[in-house]
Design a protein around this motif. Structure first.
Motif, short mmCIF file in Angstrom:
data_model
loop_
_atom_site.label_atom_id
_atom_site.label_comp_id
_atom_site.label_asym_id
_atom_site.label_seq_id
_atom_site.Cartn_x
_atom_site.Cartn_y
_atom_site.Cartn_z
N THR A 37 1.64 -8.07 -30.38
CA THR A 37 0.42 -8.07 -29.56
C THR A 37 -0.77 -8.56 -30.37
OG1 THR A 37 0.16 -5.71 -30.10
CG2 THR A 37 1.19 -6.27 -27.99
N PHE A 38 -0.84 -8.16 -31.64
CA PHE A 38 -1.92 -8.62 -32.51
C PHE A 38 -1.84 -10.14 -32.70
CE2 PHE A 38 -3.57 -9.14 -37.00
CZ PHE A 38 -4.90 -8.94 -36.67
N ARG A 39 -0.64 -10.64 -32.92
CA ARG A 39 -0.47 -12.09 -33.08
C ARG A 39 -0.89 -12.82 -31.81
NH1 ARG A 39 5.04 -10.91 -34.47
NH2 ARG A 39 5.16 -10.20 -36.62
N SER A 40 -0.60 -12.25 -30.66
CA SER A 40 -0.96 -12.89 -29.40
C SER A 40 -2.47 -13.04 -29.27
CB SER A 40 -0.42 -12.07 -28.22
OG SER A 40 0.98 -11.99 -28.25
N VAL A 41 -3.20 -12.01 -29.66
CA VAL A 41 -4.66 -12.08 -29.61
C VAL A 41 -5.16 -13.15 -30.59
CG1 VAL A 41 -6.81 -10.81 -29.96
CG2 VAL A 41 -4.85 -9.68 -28.89
N LEU A 42 -4.57 -13.19 -31.79
CA LEU A 42 -5.00 -14.18 -32.77
C LEU A 42 -4.76 -15.61 -32.28
CD1 LEU A 42 -3.77 -12.64 -36.15
CD2 LEU A 42 -6.09 -12.65 -35.22
N VAL A 43 -3.62 -15.84 -31.64
CA VAL A 43 -3.34 -17.18 -31.10
C VAL A 43 -4.38 -17.56 -30.06
CG1 VAL A 43 -1.72 -18.52 -29.69
CG2 VAL A 43 -0.87 -17.11 -31.56
N ARG A 44 -4.69 -16.63 -29.18
CA ARG A 44 -5.69 -16.92 -28.14
C ARG A 44 -7.05 -17.28 -28.76
NH1 ARG A 44 -9.49 -13.08 -24.82
NH2 ARG A 44 -9.81 -14.26 -22.89
N GLU A 45 -7.52 -16.47 -29.70
CA GLU A 45 -8.85 -16.70 -30.24
C GLU A 45 -8.89 -17.93 -31.16
OE1 GLU A 45 -10.69 -15.31 -28.51
OE2 GLU A 45 -9.82 -13.41 -27.94
N ALA A 46 -7.81 -18.17 -31.89
CA ALA A 46 -7.77 -19.39 -32.71
C ALA A 46 -7.80 -20.63 -31.83
CB ALA A 46 -6.51 -19.38 -33.59
N SER A 47 -7.17 -20.54 -30.67
CA SER A 47 -7.18 -21.69 -29.76
C SER A 47 -8.60 -21.99 -29.28
CB SER A 47 -6.26 -21.44 -28.55
OG SER A 47 -6.83 -20.57 -27.59
N LEU A 48 -9.41 -20.96 -29.07
CA LEU A 48 -10.79 -21.19 -28.64
C LEU A 48 -11.59 -21.87 -29.74
CD1 LEU A 48 -12.94 -20.88 -26.47
CD2 LEU A 48 -13.48 -18.63 -27.41
N TRP A 49 -11.42 -21.42 -30.98
CA TRP A 49 -12.11 -22.07 -32.09
C TRP A 49 -11.72 -23.55 -32.19
CZ3 TRP A 49 -15.74 -20.87 -35.83
CH2 TRP A 49 -16.26 -19.59 -35.78
N ARG A 50 -10.43 -23.81 -32.03
CA ARG A 50 -9.96 -25.20 -32.11
C ARG A 50 -10.50 -26.03 -30.95
NH1 ARG A 50 -5.96 -28.36 -34.51
NH2 ARG A 50 -4.92 -29.84 -33.11
N MET A 51 -10.47 -25.47 -29.75
CA MET A 51 -10.96 -26.22 -28.59
C MET A 51 -12.46 -26.47 -28.68
SD MET A 51 -8.51 -27.14 -26.53
CE MET A 51 -9.32 -27.41 -24.96
N ALA A 52 -13.21 -25.52 -29.19
CA ALA A 52 -14.65 -25.73 -29.35
C ALA A 52 -14.92 -26.86 -30.33
CB ALA A 52 -15.32 -24.44 -29.82
N ASP A 53 -14.16 -26.91 -31.42
CA ASP A 53 -14.33 -27.97 -32.41
C ASP A 53 -13.93 -29.33 -31.82
OD1 ASP A 53 -14.84 -28.35 -35.47
OD2 ASP A 53 -13.04 -29.52 -35.05
N LEU A 54 -12.79 -29.37 -31.16
CA LEU A 54 -12.34 -30.62 -30.54
C LEU A 54 -13.29 -31.06 -29.44
CD1 LEU A 54 -8.50 -29.86 -30.32
CD2 LEU A 54 -9.61 -31.48 -31.87
#
Length: 232
Positions: A37-54
């Motif tokens: 569950t912790f990994r799932s949250v990390l994947v979600r939030e890392a995706s937002l950081w990446r999408m904001a940068d892209l």
């Protein structure tokens, strides 16, 4: 571009600065004693950081009429969106009984820690993720395939994008044609608007609903999962 600028600005303003495992555990001790569950949250939030940068890079490139580079960035954004959609599907697969929790645990390792380096886990295949993404958003695969033609050094991304030919006089002239042909053939801005919108739906609507369903499933199945863990 106004929708895209506003959307990316919202992402940048919403970037999480941390994910606190303790807070997650306090929210639901049964569900968040599991690392998946912790990994799932990390994947979600890392995706937002990446999408904001892209997204920010995409805006800069379009503003400077560098449409090939913008399309390559958009292709990466499409892949990032697909990985979040893949996670969302697997959240649902656990709850619906299509996969067991151990399989889901391994998938979260792949999504968070996957890579080609020998020290990493085997990554999730991007095309597999895109196929699942397209089930929720049917136009995505067509957009991705068009972007890939330009991202790769194929005819569309090389000779047709940077030259014009006059065969009657055996002359080829070079110039950057992407800006001129984009509104007619590629529709980069419209494609980005759809990709970014689909990502937001996965992030803001689909993920919270399915993650909460997983938390409830873990509460309901806690004794069975603990028994399996003890036997292992």
């Amino acid at each position: 571009m106004d929708n895209i600028r506003q959307r990316v600005a919202t992402w940048v303003a919403s970037l999480p600065l941390e994910v606190d495992a303790g807070s997650l555990y306090a929210r639901c001790p049964i569900a968040h004693k599991w690392k998946a569950t912790f990994r799932s949250v990390l994947v979600r939030e890392a995706s937002l950081w990446r999408m904001a940068d892209l997204g920010a890079a995409f805006i800069d490139l379009v503003d400077s009429s560098r449409y090939l580079s913008a399309r390559i960035v958009l292709r990466s954004a499409c892949e990032t969106s697909a990985l979040l959609a893949y996670l969302n599907k697997k959240l649902n697969d656990v709850v619906s009984g299509q996969i067991d929790f151990d399989s889901f645990d391994e998938i979260t390792k792949q999504l968070l820690l996957g890579g080609k380096n020998e020290d990493y886990f085997q990554p999730v295949n991007v095309l597999t993720a895109l196929t699942h993404f397209a089930k929720d958003h049917p136009m995505i695969l067509e957009i991705y395939n068009r972007l890939s033609e330009d991202a790769h050094p194929n005819a569309a991304g090389m000779i047709y994008g940077f030259s014009t030919s006059q065969p009657e006089i055996f002359l080829t002239s070079f110039s950057n044609r992407f800006s001129a042909i984009d509104p007619i053939r590629n529709h980069t801005i419209a494609s980005a608007d759809l990709v970014f919108l689909c990502y937001e739906q996965q992030y803001n609507e689909i993920w919270p609903h399915r993650f909460e369903a997983l938390e409830q499933w873990l509460r309901d199945n806690d004794q069975r999962l603990e028994a399996l863990r003890t036997r292992a």
